[in-house]
Design a protein around this motif. Structure first.
Motif, mmCIF file in Angstrom:
data_model
loop_
_atom_site.group_PDB
_atom_site.id
_atom_site.type_symbol
_atom_site.label_atom_id
_atom_site.label_comp_id
_atom_site.label_asym_id
_atom_site.label_seq_id
_atom_site.Cartn_x
_atom_site.Cartn_y
_atom_site.Cartn_z
ATOM 1 N N ASP A 60 0.855 -1.224 -0.057
ATOM 2 C CA ASP A 60 -0.209 -0.058 -0.033
ATOM 3 C C ASP A 60 0.788 1.200 0.003
ATOM 4 N N LYS A 61 0.720 2.119 -1.147
ATOM 5 C CA LYS A 61 1.449 3.240 -1.258
ATOM 6 C C LYS A 61 0.713 4.494 -1.138
ATOM 7 N N GLY A 62 -0.680 4.335 -0.565
ATOM 8 C CA GLY A 62 -1.420 5.755 -0.198
ATOM 9 C C GLY A 62 -2.853 5.193 -0.799
ATOM 10 N N THR A 63 -3.165 4.785 -1.744
ATOM 11 C CA THR A 63 -4.402 4.477 -2.385
ATOM 12 C C THR A 63 -4.820 2.939 -2.235
ATOM 13 N N GLY A 64 -4.328 2.277 -1.444
ATOM 14 C CA GLY A 64 -4.775 0.748 -1.365
ATOM 15 C C GLY A 64 -3.473 -0.178 -1.994
ATOM 16 N N LEU A 65 -3.489 -1.205 -2.055
ATOM 17 C CA LEU A 65 -2.571 -2.267 -2.442
ATOM 18 C C LEU A 65 -1.942 -1.828 -4.080
ATOM 19 N N ALA A 66 -0.666 -1.331 -4.178
ATOM 20 C CA ALA A 66 -0.321 -0.924 -5.459
ATOM 21 C C ALA A 66 -0.210 -1.620 -6.566
ATOM 22 N N LEU A 67 -0.435 -1.438 -7.701
ATOM 23 C CA LEU A 67 -0.252 -2.079 -8.993
ATOM 24 C C LEU A 67 1.169 -2.777 -9.189
ATOM 25 N N GLY A 68 2.029 -1.768 -8.894
ATOM 26 C CA GLY A 68 3.568 -1.912 -9.171
ATOM 27 C C GLY A 68 3.863 -2.143 -10.790
ATOM 28 N N SER A 69 4.418 -3.412 -10.759
ATOM 29 C CA SER A 69 4.625 -3.709 -12.311
ATOM 30 C C SER A 69 3.706 -4.097 -13.214
ATOM 31 N N GLU A 70 2.338 -4.345 -12.648
ATOM 32 C CA GLU A 70 1.309 -4.513 -13.427
ATOM 33 C C GLU A 70 0.340 -3.267 -13.921
ATOM 34 N N CYS A 71 1.061 -2.088 -13.631
ATOM 35 C CA CYS A 71 0.041 -0.900 -13.775
ATOM 36 C C CYS A 71 0.015 -0.772 -15.193
ATOM 37 N N VAL A 72 0.812 -0.859 -16.012
ATOM 38 C CA VAL A 72 0.640 -0.518 -17.383
ATOM 39 C C VAL A 72 -0.522 -1.494 -17.920
ATOM 40 N N LYS A 73 -0.471 -2.566 -17.690
ATOM 41 C CA LYS A 73 -1.402 -3.650 -18.279
ATOM 42 C C LYS A 73 -2.710 -3.445 -17.727
ATOM 43 N N TYR A 74 -2.896 -3.001 -16.471
ATOM 44 C CA TYR A 74 -4.112 -2.727 -15.802
ATOM 45 C C TYR A 74 -4.734 -1.505 -16.397
ATOM 46 N N ILE A 75 -3.894 -0.353 -16.449
ATOM 47 C CA ILE A 75 -4.437 0.915 -16.984
ATOM 48 C C ILE A 75 -5.117 0.752 -18.491
ATOM 49 N N LYS A 76 -4.279 -0.067 -19.132
ATOM 50 C CA LYS A 76 -4.663 -0.184 -20.621
ATOM 51 C C LYS A 76 -6.031 -0.918 -20.769
ATOM 52 N N SER A 77 -5.730 -2.139 -19.900
ATOM 53 C CA SER A 77 -7.247 -3.064 -20.055
ATOM 54 C C SER A 77 -8.447 -2.407 -19.628
ATOM 55 N N TYR A 78 -8.404 -1.565 -18.252
ATOM 56 C CA TYR A 78 -9.568 -0.902 -17.943
ATOM 57 C C TYR A 78 -10.013 0.369 -18.745
ATOM 58 N N SER A 79 -8.933 0.863 -19.430
ATOM 59 C CA SER A 79 -9.284 2.030 -20.394
ATOM 60 C C SER A 79 -10.158 1.441 -21.608
ATOM 61 N N GLN A 80 -9.552 0.149 -21.905
ATOM 62 C CA GLN A 80 -10.239 -0.199 -23.232
ATOM 63 C C GLN A 80 -11.710 -0.930 -22.751
ATOM 64 N N LYS A 81 -11.977 -1.383 -21.590
ATOM 65 C CA LYS A 81 -13.103 -1.704 -20.940
ATOM 66 C C LYS A 81 -14.247 -0.488 -21.167
ATOM 67 N N LYS A 82 -13.573 0.513 -20.670
ATOM 68 C CA LYS A 82 -14.575 1.987 -20.747
ATOM 69 C C LYS A 82 -14.569 2.452 -21.999
#
Length: 290
Positions: free
Chosen positions: A193-215
């Motif tokens: 946890d870095k301040g907003t909950g458990l951090a994505l770390g190295s998975e951040c790019v993949k998650y941001i891209k996938s959720y953006s596509q979902k939207k």
């Protein structure tokens, strides 16, 4: 909730490397959409390096609100701005304690700067007042919850710019037998946890891209990695500092073998001092168009 506070020396040292590594993703997009860009909100602004990068790249701005929870970094921002803009032949005027104005000496345009000490999660309610939402060098520190809130709350015709997003890949040349062990442990540590909950770390790019596509948002990605040699003193200093950030993180856990950590640190230090250490830290820039 724990908040990461970054060392001012580290923030200052990395600015040059970040500025040289940011891709032309945002610049290229804005060529045909200059009329869309008036106001920016910079979340996790630090000392304002993103704004300085914008000026260096001639990105048109009318107003920017810069938000960070670290009071020390926010207080340092006007000091750095005053020197930077004076050297660029701009006037940097103080309007109030946290409000400033950049004035072109030709007086063709003024830029308003507002500094605010706040948690970036609280600042999400303000994002739709701005054309660009910037999050620089912090995507790996954010949680899935924060990313979802941001992408769910954003309105149409906005730009979200995640720059210098660490994707978990670190490479040294020459290779050390403990590199893989250290990198794996560091990436695991980054998911705390870095301040907003458990951090994505190295998975951040993949998650941001996938959720953006979902939207159904358009999502562009481009490399923005550091490539750092050790033949210059400044590069040596920066490599030493980067290794110290890894050491500091791994000393906090109960998993990393202290003897391995000590040996790895010593061997890496020798390579840097002998000018035989090449470092690559992989990052991506992500531009989301809603």
């Amino acid at each position: 909730m724990k908040q990461d506070k970054f060392n001012l020396s580290w923030i200052t040292q990395r600015e040059n490397y970040d500025n040289n590594s940011r891709s032309n993703l945002l610049n290229n997009f804005l060529i045909n959409y200059k009329d869309r860009i008036n106001n920016i909100i910079d979340l996790g602004c630090g000392t304002g390096s993103f704004l300085r990068w914008c000026f260096k790249n001639k990105i048109n701005i009318n107003k920017i609100i810069m938000i960070d929870h670290n009071k020390k970094l926010l207080n340092q921002a006007p000091v750095i701005f005053a020197k930077y803009f004076r050297e660029k032949n701009f006037l940097f005027n103080k309007l109030s304690r946290r409000r400033f104005e950049i004035e072109n000496i030709s007086k063709t345009k003024n830029v308003e700067i507002i500094l605010k000490e706040d948690d970036i999660s609280s600042a999400l309610q303000k994002i739709n007042q701005y054309n660009i939402i910037s999050l620089s060098a912090m995507a790996d520190l954010l949680s899935k919850t924060f990313i979802r809130k941001l992408l769910n709350k954003i309105s149409s015709n906005k730009l979200i710019y995640f720059s210098i997003c660490f994707n978990g890949i670190i490479k040294w040349n020459p290779i050390n037998k403990f590199d893989k062990y250290i990198i794996n442990n560091f990436n695991r540590h980054q998911k705390q946890d870095k301040g907003t909950g458990l951090a994505l770390g190295s998975e951040c790019v993949k998650y941001i891209k996938s959720y953006s596509q979902k939207k159904k948002y358009k999502c562009l990605k481009k490399d923005s990695s550091w490539f750092i040699k050790s033949n210059k003193q400044l590069d040596q200093i920066f490599q030493h500092q980067y290794i110290k950030t890894i050491i500091k993180a791994l000393k906090e856990d109960d998993i990393t073998d202290r003897n391995i950590l000590k040996e790895w640190h010593a061997e890496r230090t020798k390579k840097i001092e002998s000018k035989k250490s090449n470092l690559i830290v992989k990052h991506d820039d992500i531009l989301i168009i809603t």
